[in-house]
Design an enzyme around this catalytic site. Structure first.
Site, PDB file in Angstrom:
ATOM      1  N   CYS A   1      -0.457   3.946  -6.421  1.00 33.32           N
ATOM      2  CA  CYS A   1      -1.459   3.354  -5.526  1.00 33.32           C
ATOM      3  C   CYS A   1      -1.672   1.950  -6.056  1.00 33.32           C
ATOM      4  CB  CYS A   1      -2.764   4.154  -5.557  1.00 33.32           C
ATOM      5  SG  CYS A   1      -4.148   3.326  -4.724  1.00 33.32           S
ATOM      6  N   THR A   2      -1.627   0.969  -5.163  1.00 34.39           N
ATOM      7  CA  THR A   2      -1.682  -0.423  -5.643  1.00 34.39           C
ATOM      8  C   THR A   2      -3.057  -0.804  -6.207  1.00 34.39           C
ATOM      9  OG1 THR A   2      -2.021  -1.083  -3.343  1.00 34.39           O
ATOM     10  CG2 THR A   2       0.221  -1.267  -4.225  1.00 34.39           C
ATOM     11  N   HIS A   3      -4.051   0.061  -6.017  1.00 30.10           N
ATOM     12  CA  HIS A   3      -5.355  -0.208  -6.643  1.00 30.10           C
ATOM     13  C   HIS A   3      -5.343   0.088  -8.153  1.00 30.10           C
ATOM     14  CE1 HIS A   3      -6.941  -0.406  -2.571  1.00 30.10           C
ATOM     15  NE2 HIS A   3      -8.131  -0.732  -3.054  1.00 30.10           N
TER      16      HIS A   3
ATOM     17  N   CYS B   1       0.878  -1.167   0.000  1.00 29.24           N
ATOM     18  CA  CYS B   1       0.000   0.000   0.000  1.00 29.24           C
ATOM     19  C   CYS B   1       0.914   1.214   0.000  1.00 29.24           C
ATOM     20  CB  CYS B   1      -0.856  -0.013   1.264  1.00 29.24           C
ATOM     21  SG  CYS B   1      -1.814   1.496   1.504  1.00 29.24           S
TER      22      CYS B   1
HETATM   23  N1  DGL Z   1      -3.903   0.760  -2.217  1.00 28.16           N
HETATM   24  C1  DGL Z   1      -3.600   1.874  -1.404  1.00 28.16           C
HETATM   25  C2  DGL Z   1      -2.383   2.640  -1.818  1.00 28.16           C
HETATM   26  O1  DGL Z   1      -1.558   2.083  -2.485  1.00 28.16           O
HETATM   27  C3  DGL Z   1      -4.617   2.689  -0.751  1.00 28.16           C
HETATM   28  C4  DGL Z   1      -5.862   3.104  -1.371  1.00 28.16           C
HETATM   29  C5  DGL Z   1      -6.700   3.669  -0.246  1.00 28.16           C
HETATM   30  O2  DGL Z   1      -6.907   2.935   0.734  1.00 28.16           O
HETATM   31  O3  DGL Z   1      -7.066   4.829  -0.326  1.00 28.16           O
HETATM   32  O4  DGL Z   1      -2.218   3.786  -1.465  1.00 28.16           O
END
Ligand code: DGL
Length: 283
Positions: A195-197, A79
């Site tokens: 962001c990993t999303h 994350c």
């Molecule tokens: N996947 C997360 C990141 O890399 C966080 C996204 C979130 O929780 O806002 O920051």
């Protein structure tokens, strides 16, 4: 519930606020098939991307302790928001534990990869407000090459749209278009998905950025770093053949996590266990 007594056969722990870290886990499962994994999605306190540094540091410590109690031999913070806010503190704390567990995060490997990839010296960054505010990417990129320009765009709410159980729709397309516009205007030739999303919508991003723009994500570079960390510490699994196992923990509803994670991981999901965190989400 500690893992096996041979430290090499203990699992690698991976964590994120939700399902974004699955983009990193996916890469780890493919590149390190002999290893076992335990994944924690802090879904009850998702999203992390608009939280303060203090709050993120507190959440990250709590999740790390939970994973340590499951016998983790290495901790991967999948994350960016948690890495940017808490990596040094987390690393210091985990190395002090009896097992001396090392912690790897996602920001630096991508920064190094982006500097190698850019030809015109203009790199774009798309990330959550917390990650952008931390300045972690600017530091990491400029440590490798102080002369590149980093064009940073915060995308509040984008991870939430991706992690919703609604199908990817026009609203998401419009949001992505809005965030990509300043990157196109700046003429970047490389974009870090900070962001990993975001790799979960990579085709949409690539289409809007243009096919000549190189997209840099965390997964591959981090998987190599994990391999090196295990080798250098004598912690790589000694398993001769077959695959390790993987399992999931989440702090929110286990069935919702299962449904989302099945959609995004593209591998069969093992058991999902719900874990109660001390501080519930306030948002
Ligand atoms: N996947 C997360 C990141 O890399 C966080 C996204 C979130 O929780 O806002 O920051």
């Amino acid at each position: 519930m500690p893992g096996p007594s041979d430290p090499r056969e203990r699992p690698i722990a991976v964590f994120d606020s939700g399902v974004g870290g699955l983009t990193v886990l996916h890469e780890l499962l493919v590149q390190l098939p002999r290893e076992s994994f335990v994944y924690f999605g802090d879904t009850a306190r998702f999203p992390y991307g608009e939280r303060s540094r203090d709050e993120l540091e507190r959440f990250a410590m709590e999740v790390a302790e939970e994973l340590l109690a499951r016998g983790a031999k290495l901790l991967v913070v999948a994350c960016n928001s948690a890495t940017a806010a808490a990596l040094p503190a987390l690393r210091a704390r985990m190395l002090q534990t009896t097992l001396g567990v090392d912690v790897l995060g996602v920001v630096r490997p991508e920064a190094a990869q982006a500097v190698t990839a850019t030809r015109n010296g203009r790199i774009g960054l798309l990330a959550t407000p917390a990650t952008i505010a931390s300045g972690a990417y600017g530091e990491a990129v400029h440590a490798v090459d102080p002369y590149v320009d980093l064009v940073a765009v915060a995308a509040p709410g984008l991870a939430t749209l991706i992690q919703s159980d609604r199908p990817l729709d026009e609203r998401l397309v419009d949001e992505v278009r809005r965030h990509v516009a300043p990157l196109r205007e700046a003429g970047v030739d490389t974009v870090i998905l900070g962001c990993t999303h975001y790799p979960l919508i990579r085709p949409l991003l690539q289409r809007m950025l243009g096919r000549d723009v190189a997209i840099v994500t965390s997964g591959a570079a981090l998987a190599r770093q994990v391999e090196h960390a295990l080798d250098s510490r004598g912690l790589a699994s000694a398993r001769a053949d077959g695959e390790g196992d993987y399992r999931f923990l989440c702090s929110g509803d286990a069935e919702s996590f299962r449904a989302l994670a099945t959609r995004f991981l593209q591998l069969p999901l093992g058991p999902v266990e719900r874990v109660t965190t001390r501080t519930e989400a306030v948002a």
